[in-house]
Design a protein around this motif. Structure first.
Motif, PDB file in Angstrom:
ATOM      1  N   ASP A  78     -36.837  10.442   9.027  1.00  0.00           N
ATOM      2  CA  ASP A  78     -36.510   9.077   9.482  1.00  0.00           C
ATOM      3  C   ASP A  78     -36.701   8.069   8.356  1.00  0.00           C
ATOM      4  O   ASP A  78     -35.877   7.175   8.167  1.00  0.00           O
ATOM      5  CB  ASP A  78     -37.396   8.672  10.664  1.00  0.00           C
ATOM      6  CG  ASP A  78     -36.931   9.308  11.973  1.00  0.00           C
ATOM      7  OD1 ASP A  78     -35.902   9.996  11.961  1.00  0.00           O
ATOM      8  OD2 ASP A  78     -37.602   9.100  13.005  1.00  0.00           O
ATOM      9  N   GLN A 123     -36.761   4.611  14.423  1.00  0.00           N
ATOM     10  CA  GLN A 123     -37.587   5.772  14.790  1.00  0.00           C
ATOM     11  C   GLN A 123     -36.809   6.668  15.755  1.00  0.00           C
ATOM     12  O   GLN A 123     -36.368   6.195  16.801  1.00  0.00           O
ATOM     13  CB  GLN A 123     -38.879   5.301  15.464  1.00  0.00           C
ATOM     14  CG  GLN A 123     -39.646   4.315  14.606  1.00  0.00           C
ATOM     15  CD  GLN A 123     -40.969   3.913  15.214  1.00  0.00           C
ATOM     16  OE1 GLN A 123     -41.207   4.111  16.406  1.00  0.00           O
ATOM     17  NE2 GLN A 123     -41.832   3.341  14.399  1.00  0.00           N
ATOM     18  N   SER A 124     -36.695   7.949  15.424  1.00  0.00           N
ATOM     19  CA  SER A 124     -35.930   8.803  16.336  1.00  0.00           C
ATOM     20  C   SER A 124     -36.764   9.228  17.539  1.00  0.00           C
ATOM     21  O   SER A 124     -36.211   9.701  18.524  1.00  0.00           O
ATOM     22  CB  SER A 124     -35.326   9.996  15.609  1.00  0.00           C
ATOM     23  OG  SER A 124     -36.307  10.672  14.902  1.00  0.00           O
TER      24      SER A 124
END
Ligand SMILES: Cc1cc2nc3c(=O)[nH]c(=O)nc-3n(C[C@H](O)[C@H](O)[C@H](O)COP(=O)(O)OP(=O)(O)OC[C@H]3O[C@@H](n4cnc5c(N)ncnc54)[C@H](O)[C@@H]3O)c2cc1C
Length: 470
Positions: A78, A123-124
């Motif tokens: 990320d 942010q995943s």
């Protein structure tokens, strides 16, 4: 006035009493070093104390308890993706490798974390670990104050680095009764924050932000950056200074951004038109806002989105801002258009187009798919009353700075280590690259403060050549 020259001596001298400086100080003292922390203003905390309190950590017990699967590797991916591949991978790895230990260390110091929040840019998976920032600084100050090895000295500004040959041996600083040579037998850690309060310096790298609002620790004027550059230190990420979208241009009491867009609001410009995918990083939203007429746009939301605010998260606390009169409220979209003085027809047709795309499951203009990053389903803006939040970009931090290696040793323009000079926190470049993930600036202050201190402890000042950095 007579200028006296005194001498102070410690194993390590830390410039700046924000989160990076305090974490470095406590860590160095734990490692058996005597520490002096120099703070230019009359109180520690800098930008850290006034921040939103969001720290990005991955794989924590707190996430696990909330069923969030995260890892060091995902965090690294990320960081690199958000930074558009422009970050220094060694620095990003220094963050990811050390972050979980720093999170646990902060807990051990008595820092209290709230549950992980959902809405977070870049942010995943949700990984914002939220603290009350002023409480966190007070707690670290208490720990530092209780250590016999740490001397916290306020109203003392470091001015220049001292050297013996190539080796950094301390700083000259300015205190109430004159200049003082503050000598460091094992190293100096620069933790002096960024340069939000040096408008000339910001202008040099980011003239597009001349009209932005600047907010941050009052002592953050780029002193550490200048002192290190005077010794030939290299710098990076300067072209990527960015403001954060969502600052009310007229409100001087609440310095935090409001990000109703991350709960489903749209952003329209003074022509009543959307101009961006509102789910992207609030730094990129800041760039997009600065390109619009007058650098001020409006977040538009309805009653349902207003209700979805989260009072404990500053950027999502809509209720407080409503009570403070910062939102404009109207019974109809026509009335709202009149209140914000945008062309009514364009405004109504923009919202109609957005709503019909969302309801048909199609992509609205600019390819918006989610509320924020890849989280959350879009909702139409239909339920009265309707609200507008005037928004511009505020530069809260400079997110660029000194080149360091993975041990936070400062590199010169030839890629060589400047012996006994370390840096941590916002003065460091290379972590964010082209953009910024929520929580990574406070994270970098705490983590790199610890890393720098451990490097001093380990005495890793050996000159080292590095290749390939410009
Ligand atoms: C309103 C706001 C909200 C933010 N929210 C977030 C967030 O939620 N999450 C996030 O990750 N980041 C956030 N940030 C950014 C983040 O707070 C900073 O990047 C981070 O706190 C920097 O920590 P630091 O210790 O490096 O610097 P600071 O905390 O700024 O500390 C630096 C200290 O050094 C002192 N100093 C400077 N020059 C000298 C000198 N010559 N001699 C002695 N002392 C000196 C300064 O006075 C200051 O006290 C926010 C910033 C702001 C302003």
């Amino acid at each position: 006035m007579t200028v006296q020259t005194h001498r102070w001596v410690a194993d390590v001298v830390i410039v700046g009493g924000g989160l990076a400086g305090l974490c470095a100080a406590v860590t160095a003292a734990e490692g058996g070093l005597d520490v002096i922390v120099l703070e230019k203003t009359d109180s520690n905390g800098g930008s850290s104390a006034m921040s939103g309190g969001c720290l990005a950590f991955a794989g924590s017990e707190l996430q696990e308890a909330q069923g969030i699967e995260d890892s060091e590797e995902l965090l690294l991916q990320d960081l690199i993706a958000v930074g558009k591949g422009e970050c220094d991978e060694a620095v990003a790895r220094a963050y990811t490798r050390n972050q979980l230990a720093t999170y646990r260390w902060l807990l051990d110091q008595g820092v209290v974390f709230l549950p992980v929040i959902e809405a977070a840019s870049g942010q995943s998976v949700p990984r914002v670990h939220n603290v009350d920032p002023a409480d966190m600084i007070r707690q670290l100050e208490r720990v530092a104050g209780a250590s016999k090895r740490i001397s916290l000295r306020q109203n003392v500004a470091a001015k220049r680095l001292l050297r013996d040959g190539a080796h950094v041996t301390g700083v000259i600083c300015e205190a109430a009764d004159g200049d003082i040579n503050c000598l460091a037998t094992h190293g100096v850690i620069l933790a002096s924050g960024g340069f939000v309060h040096d408008r000339d310096l910001v202008h040099r790298f980011a003239p597009q932000y001349d009209e932005a609002v600047f907010i941050g620790g009052e002592g953050n004027t780029g002193d550490g950056l200048r002192m290190a550059r005077a010794l030939g230190a290299d710098i990076r990420d300067m072209p990527y200074i960015k403001g954060t979208f969502g600052k009310h241009p007229l409100d001087e009491t609440n310095h935090h951004a409001c990000l109703a867009v991350y709960k489903g609001a749209i952003a329209v410009n003074q022509e009543g038109r959307r101009y961006v995918d509102e789910s992207i990083s609030y730094k990129l939203l800041g760039d997009a806002c600065m390109e619009q007429p007058y650098s001020v746009t409006y977040q538009i939301l309805d009653a349902d989105i207003m209700r979805s605010g989260e009072n404990r998260v500053r950027i999502l606390d809509f209720e407080r801002r409503l009570e403070e009169g910062l939102f404009l409220e109207a019974d109809s979209l026509e009335q709202l258009a009149r209140m914000i003085e945008v062309p009514c027809d364009a405004f109504l047709s923009e919202i109609a187009a957005y709503n019909s795309a969302v309801e048909a499951g199609e992509l609205p203009a600019f390819g918006r798919r989610h509320l924020v990053h890849n989280h959350g389903a879009l909702t139409p803006i239909r339920t009265a009353p309707f609200y507008a939040y005037p928004s511009t970009a505020a530069v809260f931090g400079t997110y660029c700075g000194l080149c360091v290696d993975e041990d936070m040793r400062v590199r010169d323009v030839f890629g060589e280590i400047i012996p006994a000079l370390y840096a941590a926190g916002e003065v460091v470049g290379g972590l964010h690259g082209a953009a910024y993930m929520t929580g990574s600036a406070l994270g970098k202050a705490a983590i790199f403060g610890q890393v720098a201190a451990r490097s001093v402890i380990a005495g890793t000042e050996t000159a080292d050549r590095c290749g390939g950095q410009e």
